[in-house]
Design an enzyme around this catalytic site. Structure first.
Site, PDB file in Angstrom:
ATOM      1  N   LYS A  79       0.851  -1.199   0.000  1.00 49.97           N
ATOM      2  CA  LYS A  79       0.000   0.000   0.000  1.00 49.97           C
ATOM      3  C   LYS A  79       0.883   1.244   0.000  1.00 49.97           C
ATOM      4  O   LYS A  79       1.875   1.293   0.750  1.00 49.97           O
ATOM      5  CB  LYS A  79      -0.902  -0.030   1.241  1.00 49.97           C
ATOM      6  CG  LYS A  79      -1.951   1.078   1.292  1.00 49.97           C
ATOM      7  CD  LYS A  79      -2.883   0.923   2.497  1.00 49.97           C
ATOM      8  CE  LYS A  79      -3.951   1.997   2.543  1.00 49.97           C
ATOM      9  NZ  LYS A  79      -4.887   1.852   3.677  1.00 49.97           N
ATOM     10  N   SER A 159      -9.899   2.305   2.553  1.00 42.63           N
ATOM     11  CA  SER A 159      -8.946   2.951   1.689  1.00 42.63           C
ATOM     12  C   SER A 159      -7.989   1.984   0.985  1.00 42.63           C
ATOM     13  O   SER A 159      -7.373   2.368  -0.009  1.00 42.63           O
ATOM     14  CB  SER A 159      -8.119   3.949   2.491  1.00 42.63           C
ATOM     15  OG  SER A 159      -7.356   3.299   3.493  1.00 42.63           O
ATOM     16  N   SER A 183     -10.309   0.125   6.915  1.00 46.43           N
ATOM     17  CA  SER A 183      -9.701   0.134   5.581  1.00 46.43           C
ATOM     18  C   SER A 183      -9.034  -1.157   5.145  1.00 46.43           C
ATOM     19  O   SER A 183      -8.623  -1.263   3.988  1.00 46.43           O
ATOM     20  CB  SER A 183      -8.686   1.263   5.473  1.00 46.43           C
ATOM     21  OG  SER A 183      -9.357   2.464   5.221  1.00 46.43           O
TER      22      SER A 183
HETATM   23  N1  GLN Z   1     -13.403   4.777   5.648  1.00 48.42           N
HETATM   24  C1  GLN Z   1     -12.839   5.251   6.869  1.00 48.42           C
HETATM   25  C2  GLN Z   1     -12.417   6.683   6.723  1.00 48.42           C
HETATM   26  O1  GLN Z   1     -12.596   7.196   5.666  1.00 48.42           O
HETATM   27  C3  GLN Z   1     -11.713   4.374   7.306  1.00 48.42           C
HETATM   28  C4  GLN Z   1     -10.445   4.683   6.648  1.00 48.42           C
HETATM   29  C5  GLN Z   1      -9.308   3.853   7.123  1.00 48.42           C
HETATM   30  O2  GLN Z   1      -9.496   2.880   7.867  1.00 48.42           O
HETATM   31  N2  GLN Z   1      -8.114   4.270   6.755  1.00 48.42           N
HETATM   32  O3  GLN Z   1     -11.917   7.282   7.604  1.00 48.42           O
END
Ligand code: GLN
Length: 493
Positions: A79, A159, A183
């Site tokens: 990532k 994400s 995410s």
């Molecule tokens: N979807 C969540 C957010 O936008 C989680 C993102 C994440 O876990 N990095 O904050």
């Protein structure tokens, strides 16, 4: 010869060790798959030479009769939130475009030390903020999956959407993810793969671009529970460079994998039966309950009474921390610098941040700055932190009655790209089942449970107590064995 891209972590490692194929052949097969999948936009940069060099080192070590690491010969996707020495690291933001770290993150270094190589840096939501991968500066990732009912491009989740797309499309056998509020789990659920967020502190945050430091955790995304266990063992461990790193030995989770749940109790949180949850998700949850019973577990009804406050609390705490963490991007130290003619220092900061951050990142910085401002700190931030304590207590109480908790990972299956783009609240609702475990710092995993009537994957989530990764993985294995999920997206890219 077998199609090497169909193999997962364990099969590759064992096949390389046994001499069934070379690590170089594996790296070449996946490098070609990455090159052939540009349409998915899963990678921001490909690093075929890194994968090949690691593979050649493994082949040479094998030839010399040396011990091979637990990830030997496995090329993975990284990532693009992990700092990789000399390889552009952007967090999918324009503000970091061109930034080449002079150091390697602890987690990526551990994976290289274990014998893995890197296929490339995976696309993600900008600064890991998002649930659909549409906030990336480098364009959205497209899920390899298609609904039976339409040809619309679907969200791979976020994400870690580059990670989920790559692993489910068989262009990487496994990938790293990070999970702040879901995410790893949500994209895994959307694409029919496994992903585990370990207990907060298990994996070092050193060298991971920070979003919300009290929540951020790295973890593996792969196609089986066992592959996740192998990779998590390689990623986890104490790191003095991260002050919140757990000073505990890494258990041998792989060796203790056991799907026999006799004598174990599984809690079903009644507050997760929420309005707005898709019928098919509720059905798959019931199916999951039946599977765990079949594995010998006793199923008990539990209560997590503060669940409905988790999402609002998360969307205060996470932006608050983000607004502080992202203050460092000022045009002086990293990546982008926008210095209008005759501008002073303040103007440079403003111009750089205006040009460098995307809309969602700006939204979080504004919310975070607001909830931390003198007049509103107590009303929002302090209140959210109190809620966080209550949520942790809910889980502590629940784990007095059960070993693990079973819930859906997401309230719906994957949705078409663009569907929720204009409605941040609708997007945030995706995280309703994943943020409670994040706020409590608990290990949580998503495992594929089947396909819905449109042919799209659904995931089930298992949450365990702190340090309870083994129980989470074991329940995940019990589901995996019964779900028999072998579906994969039909290649259209
Ligand atoms: N979807 C969540 C957010 O936008 C989680 C993102 C994440 O876990 N990095 O904050």
């Amino acid at each position: 010869m077998t199609d090497l891209t169909q193999l997962g972590v364990k099969a590759i490692r064992d096949g390389v060790a046994a001499g069934d194929f070379t690590a170089k052949e594996v790296a070449e097969a996946f490098n070609a798959a990455v090159a052939g999948a540009a349409q998915l936009n899963a990678f921001i940069v490909a690093t075929p030479d890194h994968a090949l060099a690691a593979a050649e080192a493994v082949d040479a070590a094998r030839g010399a009769g040396d011990d091979l690491g637990p990830m030997a010969g496995v090329p993975i996707g990284m990532k693009d939130l992990f700092a990789t020495k000399g390889v552009q690291t952007t967090a999918a933001s324009h503000i970091l475009e061109g930034f080449e770290p002079q150091y390697e993150s602890t987690v990526s270094q551990k994976l290289w030390d274990a014998g893995a190589g890197m296929l490339g840096k995976l696309n993600l939501d900008q600064f890991a903020m998002g649930s659909s991968n549409e906030t990336s500066y480098f364009g959205n990732v497209i899920s390899p999956w298609k609904s039976k009912d339409s040809n619309a491009a679907l969200a791979p989740g976020g994400s870690s959407g580059g990670s989920s797309a790559a692993v489910s499309a068989r262009i990487a056998p496994a990938a790293t993810g990070t999970d702040t509020g879901g995410s790893i789990r949500q994209p895994a659920a959307f694409t029919g793969i496994c992903g585990i967020k370990p207990t907060y502190g298990r994996c070092s945050r050193w060298g991971i671009v920070a979003f919300a430091s009290s929540l951020d955790q790295a973890g593996p995304m792969a196609r089986s529970v066992e592959d996740c266990a192998i990779m998590l063992e390689a990623m986890a461990g104490f790191d003095p460079k991260d002050s919140t790193s757990l000073d505990l030995p890494v258990p041998n989770w792989t060796a203790s994998l056991d799907a026999d749940l006799r004598g174990k109790k599984v809690g079903i949180p009644r507050e997760y039966r929420m309005e707005g949850t898709d019928e098919e998700i509720l059905k798959s949850w019931d199916q999951g309950i039946a599977w765990l019973k079949d594995a010998g577990a006793e199923v008990v009804d539990i209560s997590l009474p503060h669940t409905k406050y988790a999402l609002p609390a998360y969307y205060i705490v996470a932006p608050a921390e983000a607004s502080s963490n992202l203050a460092r991007y000022d045009g002086v130290r990293y990546g982008l610098r926008d210095l209008p003619d005759g501008a002073g220092l303040q103007d440079m900061y403003a111009a750089t941040r205006a040009a460098g951050f995307g809309d969602e990142v700006k939204r979080r910085i504004l919310i975070g700055t607001y909830v931390l401002s003198a007049g509103f700190y107590d009303a929002y931030y302090t209140q959210a932190m109190k809620v966080r304590t209550l949520i942790r207590q809910d889980f502590d109480n629940a784990f007095g009655e059960c070993e693990v908790i079973l819930a859906p990972t997401t309230p719906t299956a994957s949705f078409p790209l663009g569907d929720k783009l204009d409605d941040p609240l609708a997007m945030y609702l995706n995280d309703v089942f994943s943020v409670p475990a994040s706020l409590a710092g608990l290990p949580a995993m998503s495992v594929p449970a089947g396909l819905n009537s449109a042919g799209l994957p659904l995931g089930l989530q298992i949450v365990g107590p702190a340090f309870g990764e083994q129980a989470v993985l074991n329940a995940g294995l019990a589901i995996e064995q019964r779900a028999g999920f072998t579906a994969q997206p039909e290649k259209w890219w």
